[in-house]
Scaffold this motif. Structure first.
Motif, PDB file in Angstrom:
ATOM      1  N   LYS A   1      -3.153   3.289  -7.938  1.00  8.27           N
ATOM      2  CA  LYS A   1      -3.303   1.803  -8.051  1.00  8.27           C
ATOM      3  C   LYS A   1      -1.858   1.365  -8.724  1.00  8.27           C
ATOM      4  O   LYS A   1      -1.661   0.109  -8.056  1.00  8.27           O
ATOM      5  CB  LYS A   1      -4.486   1.798  -9.040  1.00  8.27           C
ATOM      6  N   GLN A   2      -1.378   1.903  -9.473  1.00  2.00           N
ATOM      7  CA  GLN A   2      -0.078   1.190  -9.859  1.00  2.00           C
ATOM      8  C   GLN A   2       1.009   1.334  -8.954  1.00  2.00           C
ATOM      9  O   GLN A   2       1.899   0.347  -8.742  1.00  2.00           O
ATOM     10  CB  GLN A   2       0.526   2.019 -11.344  1.00  2.00           C
ATOM     11  N   ASN A   3       1.011   2.082  -8.099  1.00  2.00           N
ATOM     12  CA  ASN A   3       1.887   2.493  -6.977  1.00  2.00           C
ATOM     13  C   ASN A   3       1.703   1.426  -6.010  1.00  2.00           C
ATOM     14  O   ASN A   3       2.679   0.418  -5.515  1.00  2.00           O
ATOM     15  CB  ASN A   3       1.996   3.812  -6.278  1.00  2.00           C
ATOM     16  N   LEU A   4       0.394   0.996  -5.870  1.00  2.00           N
ATOM     17  CA  LEU A   4      -0.062   0.050  -4.822  1.00  2.00           C
ATOM     18  C   LEU A   4       0.443  -1.293  -5.509  1.00  2.00           C
ATOM     19  O   LEU A   4       1.277  -2.162  -4.811  1.00  2.00           O
ATOM     20  CB  LEU A   4      -1.310  -0.081  -4.678  1.00  2.00           C
ATOM     21  N   HIS A   5       0.375  -1.482  -6.604  1.00  3.99           N
ATOM     22  CA  HIS A   5       0.522  -2.764  -7.287  1.00  3.99           C
ATOM     23  C   HIS A   5       2.063  -3.054  -7.284  1.00  3.99           C
ATOM     24  O   HIS A   5       2.611  -4.109  -6.890  1.00  3.99           O
ATOM     25  CB  HIS A   5       0.379  -2.800  -8.853  1.00  3.99           C
ATOM     26  N   ASP A   6       3.083  -2.095  -7.439  1.00  3.69           N
ATOM     27  CA  ASP A   6       4.330  -2.067  -7.563  1.00  3.69           C
ATOM     28  C   ASP A   6       4.942  -2.435  -5.883  1.00  3.69           C
ATOM     29  O   ASP A   6       5.668  -3.128  -5.766  1.00  3.69           O
ATOM     30  CB  ASP A   6       5.175  -0.774  -8.117  1.00  3.69           C
ATOM     31  N   ARG A   7       4.136  -1.775  -5.046  1.00  2.39           N
ATOM     32  CA  ARG A   7       4.848  -1.838  -3.760  1.00  2.39           C
ATOM     33  C   ARG A   7       4.364  -3.471  -3.089  1.00  2.39           C
ATOM     34  O   ARG A   7       5.233  -4.073  -2.575  1.00  2.39           O
ATOM     35  CB  ARG A   7       4.057  -1.046  -2.887  1.00  2.39           C
ATOM     36  N   LEU A   8       3.235  -3.934  -3.666  1.00  5.91           N
ATOM     37  CA  LEU A   8       2.685  -5.309  -3.282  1.00  5.91           C
ATOM     38  C   LEU A   8       3.744  -6.311  -3.775  1.00  5.91           C
ATOM     39  O   LEU A   8       4.006  -7.307  -3.546  1.00  5.91           O
ATOM     40  CB  LEU A   8       1.219  -5.383  -3.622  1.00  5.91           C
ATOM     41  N   ASN A   9       4.133  -6.032  -5.003  1.00  5.29           N
ATOM     42  CA  ASN A   9       4.985  -6.650  -5.886  1.00  5.29           C
ATOM     43  C   ASN A   9       6.478  -6.793  -5.428  1.00  5.29           C
ATOM     44  O   ASN A   9       7.112  -7.811  -5.494  1.00  5.29           O
ATOM     45  CB  ASN A   9       5.193  -6.651  -7.282  1.00  5.29           C
ATOM     46  N   ALA A  10       6.599  -5.756  -4.651  1.00 10.74           N
ATOM     47  CA  ALA A  10       8.067  -5.579  -4.014  1.00 10.74           C
ATOM     48  C   ALA A  10       8.206  -6.335  -2.675  1.00 10.74           C
ATOM     49  O   ALA A  10       9.388  -6.569  -2.034  1.00 10.74           O
ATOM     50  CB  ALA A  10       8.463  -4.049  -4.028  1.00 10.74           C
ATOM     51  N   GLY A  11       7.018  -6.826  -2.336  1.00 16.14           N
ATOM     52  CA  GLY A  11       7.005  -7.637  -1.102  1.00 16.14           C
ATOM     53  C   GLY A  11       6.134  -7.175   0.194  1.00 16.14           C
ATOM     54  O   GLY A  11       6.165  -7.897   1.072  1.00 16.14           O
ATOM     55  N   GLU A  12       5.988  -5.944   0.201  1.00 17.22           N
ATOM     56  CA  GLU A  12       5.204  -5.258   1.075  1.00 17.22           C
ATOM     57  C   GLU A  12       3.947  -5.908   1.167  1.00 17.22           C
ATOM     58  O   GLU A  12       3.240  -6.468   0.090  1.00 17.22           O
ATOM     59  CB  GLU A  12       4.860  -3.735   0.772  1.00 17.22           C
ATOM     60  N   LYS A  13       3.302  -6.001   2.481  1.00 17.58           N
ATOM     61  CA  LYS A  13       2.144  -6.578   2.597  1.00 17.58           C
ATOM     62  C   LYS A  13       1.003  -5.753   3.365  1.00 17.58           C
ATOM     63  O   LYS A  13       1.226  -4.828   3.928  1.00 17.58           O
ATOM     64  CB  LYS A  13       2.067  -7.903   3.599  1.00 17.58           C
ATOM     65  N   TYR A  14      -0.283  -6.236   3.184  1.00 21.70           N
ATOM     66  CA  TYR A  14      -1.354  -5.618   4.142  1.00 21.70           C
ATOM     67  C   TYR A  14      -1.886  -4.449   3.591  1.00 21.70           C
ATOM     68  O   TYR A  14      -1.719  -3.392   4.282  1.00 21.70           O
ATOM     69  CB  TYR A  14      -1.190  -5.750   5.590  1.00 21.70           C
ATOM     70  N   LEU A  15      -1.541  -3.861   2.243  1.00 17.65           N
ATOM     71  CA  LEU A  15      -1.665  -2.512   1.811  1.00 17.65           C
ATOM     72  C   LEU A  15      -2.863  -2.760   1.007  1.00 17.65           C
ATOM     73  O   LEU A  15      -3.365  -3.625   0.301  1.00 17.65           O
ATOM     74  CB  LEU A  15      -0.421  -2.146   0.966  1.00 17.65           C
TER      75      LEU A  15
ATOM     76  N   PRO B   1      -7.122   9.423  -2.972  1.00 21.74           N
ATOM     77  CA  PRO B   1      -6.726   7.936  -2.731  1.00 21.74           C
ATOM     78  C   PRO B   1      -5.506   8.128  -2.266  1.00 21.74           C
ATOM     79  O   PRO B   1      -4.484   8.851  -2.532  1.00 21.74           O
ATOM     80  CB  PRO B   1      -6.688   7.703  -4.422  1.00 21.74           C
ATOM     81  N   SER B   2      -5.428   7.172  -1.184  1.00 16.69           N
ATOM     82  CA  SER B   2      -4.206   6.960  -0.304  1.00 16.69           C
ATOM     83  C   SER B   2      -3.868   5.570  -0.215  1.00 16.69           C
ATOM     84  O   SER B   2      -4.766   4.511  -0.076  1.00 16.69           O
ATOM     85  CB  SER B   2      -4.194   7.579   1.195  1.00 16.69           C
ATOM     86  N   ILE B   3      -2.765   5.101  -0.278  1.00 21.49           N
ATOM     87  CA  ILE B   3      -2.169   3.698   0.237  1.00 21.49           C
ATOM     88  C   ILE B   3      -2.166   3.722   1.684  1.00 21.49           C
ATOM     89  O   ILE B   3      -1.458   4.280   2.171  1.00 21.49           O
ATOM     90  CB  ILE B   3      -1.012   3.260  -0.509  1.00 21.49           C
ATOM     91  N   VAL B   4      -2.775   2.558   2.486  1.00 19.79           N
ATOM     92  CA  VAL B   4      -2.801   2.689   3.672  1.00 19.79           C
ATOM     93  C   VAL B   4      -2.710   1.178   4.053  1.00 19.79           C
ATOM     94  O   VAL B   4      -3.021   0.148   3.205  1.00 19.79           O
ATOM     95  CB  VAL B   4      -4.228   2.948   4.470  1.00 19.79           C
ATOM     96  N   SER B   5      -2.137   0.879   5.271  1.00 14.64           N
ATOM     97  CA  SER B   5      -2.135  -0.571   5.747  1.00 14.64           C
ATOM     98  C   SER B   5      -3.486  -1.211   6.182  1.00 14.64           C
ATOM     99  O   SER B   5      -4.461  -0.446   6.606  1.00 14.64           O
ATOM    100  CB  SER B   5      -1.117  -0.751   7.003  1.00 14.64           C
ATOM    101  N   SER B   6      -4.005  -2.389   5.583  1.00 15.54           N
ATOM    102  CA  SER B   6      -4.885  -2.941   6.052  1.00 15.54           C
ATOM    103  C   SER B   6      -4.854  -3.920   7.191  1.00 15.54           C
ATOM    104  O   SER B   6      -5.842  -4.845   7.174  1.00 15.54           O
ATOM    105  CB  SER B   6      -5.378  -3.764   4.774  1.00 15.54           C
ATOM    106  N   GLU B   7      -3.749  -3.993   7.691  1.00 12.10           N
ATOM    107  CA  GLU B   7      -3.467  -4.984   8.580  1.00 12.10           C
ATOM    108  C   GLU B   7      -4.133  -4.423  10.004  1.00 12.10           C
ATOM    109  O   GLU B   7      -3.927  -3.409  10.391  1.00 12.10           O
ATOM    110  CB  GLU B   7      -2.139  -5.321   8.957  1.00 12.10           C
ATOM    111  N   ASN B   8      -5.196  -5.405  10.580  1.00 11.88           N
ATOM    112  CA  ASN B   8      -5.522  -4.857  11.928  1.00 11.88           C
ATOM    113  C   ASN B   8      -5.813  -5.916  12.848  1.00 11.88           C
ATOM    114  O   ASN B   8      -5.746  -7.211  12.536  1.00 11.88           O
ATOM    115  CB  ASN B   8      -7.078  -4.405  11.610  1.00 11.88           C
TER     116      ASN B   8
END
Length: 120
Positions: A90-104, A113-120
């Protein structure tokens, strides 16, 4: 009516709302009671079969959209190691979203638990 009876009637109402034949269950509150706190403690419901747990978790999404049940979440019991892995992901996801990655999003795949793209 005491707290255990209130909790039991609430759980029975939930089973009725999601059209589940009432299974055998045990109920308890987690954490230490603090009369000064406005937060309510989680309710732990122990069921007799894993299949019933899956059915309840699947059907819980139907009821959490109603006003009375809004804000209530359902989850399975996890070990300390599973909780730690979830916290790290969850912290890794938060860090990646704050770094500018989108749709995770965080998704459990085969119980991991895995971080996946939520863009469809």
């Amino acid at each position: 009516m005491d707290q255990i009876n209130l909790d039991t009637s609430l759980v029975k109402e939930f089973f009725a709302r999601v059209d589940i034949q009432e299974p055998e269950f045990k109920i308890s509150r987690l954490g230490k009671f603090d009369p000064t706190s406005s937060r309510s403690r989680p309710v732990k419901v122990q069921l007799s079969s894993e299949a019933m747990v899956h059915k309840i978790l699947k059907n819980s999404r139907k009821i959490t959209t109603t006003d009375k049940w809004k804000g209530i979440s359902f989850s399975r019991d996890r070990t300390t190691m599973q909780r730690e892995l979830h916290r790290v992901m969850k912290q890794n996801l938060h860090d990646r979203l704050n770094a500018g990655e989108k749709y995770l999003t965080l998704k459990y795949i085969n119980g991991i638990p895995s971080i996946v793209s939520s863009e469809n």
